[in-house]
Design a protein around this motif. Structure first.
Motif, PDB file in Angstrom:
ATOM      1  N   HIS A  77      37.208  11.996  29.524  1.00  0.00           N
ATOM      2  CA  HIS A  77      38.581  12.106  30.026  1.00  0.00           C
ATOM      3  C   HIS A  77      38.840  10.850  30.860  1.00  0.00           C
ATOM      4  O   HIS A  77      37.981  10.453  31.665  1.00  0.00           O
ATOM      5  CB  HIS A  77      38.627  13.395  30.870  1.00  0.00           C
ATOM      6  CG  HIS A  77      39.864  13.692  31.614  1.00  0.00           C
ATOM      7  ND1 HIS A  77      41.124  13.285  31.225  1.00  0.00           N
ATOM      8  CD2 HIS A  77      40.049  14.422  32.754  1.00  0.00           C
ATOM      9  CE1 HIS A  77      42.016  13.745  32.092  1.00  0.00           C
ATOM     10  NE2 HIS A  77      41.385  14.421  33.019  1.00  0.00           N
ATOM     11  N   GLU A  79      40.952  10.266  33.259  1.00  0.00           N
ATOM     12  CA  GLU A  79      41.439  10.371  34.641  1.00  0.00           C
ATOM     13  C   GLU A  79      40.366   9.837  35.595  1.00  0.00           C
ATOM     14  O   GLU A  79      39.162   9.964  35.358  1.00  0.00           O
ATOM     15  CB  GLU A  79      41.826  11.820  34.984  1.00  0.00           C
ATOM     16  CG  GLU A  79      42.678  11.869  36.242  1.00  0.00           C
ATOM     17  CD  GLU A  79      43.360  13.222  36.488  1.00  0.00           C
ATOM     18  OE1 GLU A  79      43.066  14.199  35.781  1.00  0.00           O
ATOM     19  OE2 GLU A  79      44.180  13.271  37.426  1.00  0.00           O
ATOM     20  N   ASP A  81      39.067  10.533  38.447  1.00  0.00           N
ATOM     21  CA  ASP A  81      38.013  11.282  39.129  1.00  0.00           C
ATOM     22  C   ASP A  81      36.754  11.396  38.275  1.00  0.00           C
ATOM     23  O   ASP A  81      35.686  11.745  38.781  1.00  0.00           O
ATOM     24  CB  ASP A  81      38.496  12.666  39.590  1.00  0.00           C
ATOM     25  CG  ASP A  81      39.149  13.470  38.492  1.00  0.00           C
ATOM     26  OD1 ASP A  81      39.803  12.876  37.616  1.00  0.00           O
ATOM     27  OD2 ASP A  81      39.012  14.707  38.506  1.00  0.00           O
ATOM     28  N   HIS A  82      36.868  11.071  36.980  1.00  0.00           N
ATOM     29  CA  HIS A  82      35.680  11.085  36.112  1.00  0.00           C
ATOM     30  C   HIS A  82      35.351   9.702  35.549  1.00  0.00           C
ATOM     31  O   HIS A  82      34.200   9.427  35.238  1.00  0.00           O
ATOM     32  CB  HIS A  82      35.879  12.061  34.942  1.00  0.00           C
ATOM     33  CG  HIS A  82      36.297  13.415  35.417  1.00  0.00           C
ATOM     34  ND1 HIS A  82      35.472  14.217  36.139  1.00  0.00           N
ATOM     35  CD2 HIS A  82      37.481  14.067  35.327  1.00  0.00           C
ATOM     36  CE1 HIS A  82      36.114  15.324  36.475  1.00  0.00           C
ATOM     37  NE2 HIS A  82      37.338  15.255  35.991  1.00  0.00           N
ATOM     38  N   HIS A 145      43.513  18.433  30.410  1.00  0.00           N
ATOM     39  CA  HIS A 145      44.943  18.602  30.458  1.00  0.00           C
ATOM     40  C   HIS A 145      45.684  17.337  30.080  1.00  0.00           C
ATOM     41  O   HIS A 145      46.902  17.250  30.233  1.00  0.00           O
ATOM     42  CB  HIS A 145      45.340  19.021  31.889  1.00  0.00           C
ATOM     43  CG  HIS A 145      44.832  18.007  32.917  1.00  0.00           C
ATOM     44  ND1 HIS A 145      45.672  17.393  33.802  1.00  0.00           N
ATOM     45  CD2 HIS A 145      43.608  17.461  33.156  1.00  0.00           C
ATOM     46  CE1 HIS A 145      44.977  16.544  34.572  1.00  0.00           C
ATOM     47  NE2 HIS A 145      43.737  16.581  34.187  1.00  0.00           N
ATOM     48  N   ASP A 164      36.976  18.655  32.652  1.00  0.00           N
ATOM     49  CA  ASP A 164      37.880  19.517  33.440  1.00  0.00           C
ATOM     50  C   ASP A 164      37.905  20.965  32.911  1.00  0.00           C
ATOM     51  O   ASP A 164      38.029  21.921  33.683  1.00  0.00           O
ATOM     52  CB  ASP A 164      39.316  18.994  33.366  1.00  0.00           C
ATOM     53  CG  ASP A 164      39.571  17.831  34.310  1.00  0.00           C
ATOM     54  OD1 ASP A 164      38.749  17.586  35.204  1.00  0.00           O
ATOM     55  OD2 ASP A 164      40.616  17.173  34.141  1.00  0.00           O
ATOM     56  N   TYR A 190      42.198  26.492  39.457  1.00  0.00           N
ATOM     57  CA  TYR A 190      42.167  25.220  38.742  1.00  0.00           C
ATOM     58  C   TYR A 190      42.891  25.344  37.392  1.00  0.00           C
ATOM     59  O   TYR A 190      43.685  24.485  36.999  1.00  0.00           O
ATOM     60  CB  TYR A 190      40.707  24.806  38.539  1.00  0.00           C
ATOM     61  CG  TYR A 190      40.548  23.412  38.036  1.00  0.00           C
ATOM     62  CD1 TYR A 190      41.076  22.340  38.745  1.00  0.00           C
ATOM     63  CD2 TYR A 190      39.871  23.139  36.855  1.00  0.00           C
ATOM     64  CE1 TYR A 190      40.934  21.042  38.275  1.00  0.00           C
ATOM     65  CE2 TYR A 190      39.723  21.857  36.391  1.00  0.00           C
ATOM     66  CZ  TYR A 190      40.259  20.813  37.106  1.00  0.00           C
ATOM     67  OH  TYR A 190      40.128  19.540  36.642  1.00  0.00           O
ATOM     68  N   HIS A 221      33.732  19.597  37.302  1.00  0.00           N
ATOM     69  CA  HIS A 221      34.073  20.035  38.660  1.00  0.00           C
ATOM     70  C   HIS A 221      33.429  21.403  38.871  1.00  0.00           C
ATOM     71  O   HIS A 221      33.495  22.269  37.990  1.00  0.00           O
ATOM     72  CB  HIS A 221      35.585  20.220  38.842  1.00  0.00           C
ATOM     73  CG  HIS A 221      36.403  18.969  38.757  1.00  0.00           C
ATOM     74  ND1 HIS A 221      36.337  17.951  39.672  1.00  0.00           N
ATOM     75  CD2 HIS A 221      37.354  18.589  37.862  1.00  0.00           C
ATOM     76  CE1 HIS A 221      37.202  17.005  39.342  1.00  0.00           C
ATOM     77  NE2 HIS A 221      37.830  17.355  38.240  1.00  0.00           N
TER      78      HIS A 221
END
Ligand code: FEO
Length: 393
Positions: A77, A79, A81-82, A145, A164, A190, A221
């Protein structure tokens, strides 16, 4: 955090972000979060599955101190945060390649322009990568997402890495989800905040992985699941189309008229056998409201009139409800004005994403009086009637 061994050659690393309290400048994190990365070591090659949020990059790099080589960074993914620490990992491991979906490659090139294009290997749905006795099978899972996402199934160890998907914002020092009540709430929150708008896709992905032999689910997460059915069953319930006999009343109140109406309606519904959850929007953790939307059949927006329209907090709650696309079936509006209002029209126009029936509003002048309470009683009756007709009570 030291590496936690899941199986021989498979360990969880990454960072626990205990003190983080907000994500995307929007989502409250009452329990912090974690950014899980995983190291999978085959006989020939080593893969790092996801990285961490750049805020905690130093923790990941410390964990990798004694890791001599990484051949592949699997980016599920794009995003940050990863994937935000991929450049730091590439800086240390010059030979490593970034493995991702074709769409993720374009996103990563936009978000992390320091990564040269020749660093990427793109994989299609079902492709495999043999690390030497450890086979990574990639499963495209768009819209969990973002549209570029994928999962990885580690064939020999029966571990599904889901990023996620199926995760939870929950800081914990435990490897596994031992406190299932706590994890259930965190995972539901979440799901509500980011997955719910895509529940049709989520349902398809649940179907797609249902025949995999899964012993462990390892999200990016929150804790790892050594009882996969716990989280899979929870998701199966959340994506179901049928809501429960629950009415949410998100409300803003200025001088008490709306609060009085909310209290009356709440009591009238409870008397009639409906579960009611009022949310005072001036103090509500918006994540709690999102969680409640997962199951609710009806939302009654309650707002006074401010500057001829709805209160901005009610607008925010309505906007969020529409954006999260819950399985809500009925919407109504209650509230109060004094000399003029467009609040009802303006609020009801905000639910264009939802397939809902509107139940006539109760919008009154000033403080509620006898006839207004009667109208609220009639609204409660109407909600009960609709719930019965929909087969949810
Ligand atoms: Fe945890 Fe969508 O990033």
């Amino acid at each position: 955090m030291k590496a936690m061994v899941i199986k021989p050659g498979v360990s969880k690393i990454g960072a626990v972000h205990w003190e983080r309290r907000l994500f995307d400048s929007l989502i409250p994190l009452p329990d912090g979060t974690s950014y899980n990365a995983y190291l999978v070591e085959g006989k020939d090659k080593i893969a790092l599955l996801d990285t961490v949020d750049p805020m905690t990059e130093y923790i990941l790099m410390e964990q990798l101190k004694d890791v001599k080589k990484i051949d592949y960074i699997i980016a599920h993914h794009a995003e940050q945060d990863h994937s935000g620490s991929i450049p730091a990992v590439l800086e240390k491991y010059k030979e490593a390649k970034v493995v991702c979906t074709p769409k993720a490659k374009t996103f990563l090139m936009d978000l992390l322009p320091s990564i040269p294009e020749d660093k990427f290997i793109t994989v299609e749905d079902g492709d495999t990568l043999d690390l030497g006795g450890k086979t990574l099978k990639f499963i495209h899972a768009p819209w969990v997402h973002w549209p570029e996402t994928m999962l990885t199934y580690l064939v020999e160890d029966k571990i599904l890495f889901t990023c996620d998907f199926l995760g939870s914002h929950l800081a914990t020092s435990e490897l596994y989800a031992t406190d299932e009540c706590k994890v259930y709430d965190a995972a539901k929150r979440y799901y509500a905040e980011i997955m719910m708008p895509f529940r049709n896709f989520i349902e398809k992905h649940l179907e797609k992985i249902k025949d995999l032999d899964i012993e462990i689910i390892a999200p990016s997460h929150g804790p790892v699941y050594n009882n996969p059915e716990f989280i899979l069953n929870a998701y199966r319930e959340w994506v179901l189309d049928k809501p429960k006999n629950i009415v949410l009343i998100p409300y803003a109140t200025m001088h008490g008229s709306v609060k009085k109406m909310v209290e009356y309606l709440e009591a009238a519904l409870v008397e009639r056998g409906v579960i009611v959850k009022p949310f005072d929007l001036s103090v509500t953790d918006i994540g709690e409201f999102a969680m409640a939307l997962v199951d609710a059949a009806t939302v009654v927006m309650a707002t006074p009139t401010v500057l001829l329209g709805p209160h901005p907090m009610a607008v925010y709650a309505a906007y969020l409800t529409n954006a999260l696309k819950p399985k809500v079936k009925f919407i109504s509006v209650i509230g109060s004005y004094n000399w003029g209002s467009k609040a009802v029209d303006q609020i009801t126009q905000m639910f264009g994403n939802l397939k809902v029936e509107f139940i006539p509003s109760v919008y009154i002048k000033g403080y509620p009086k006898e006839e207004d309470f009667k109208a609220l009683g009639a609204l409660a009756e109407e909600i009960v009637k609709r719930h019965k007709e929909a087969g949810i009570m």
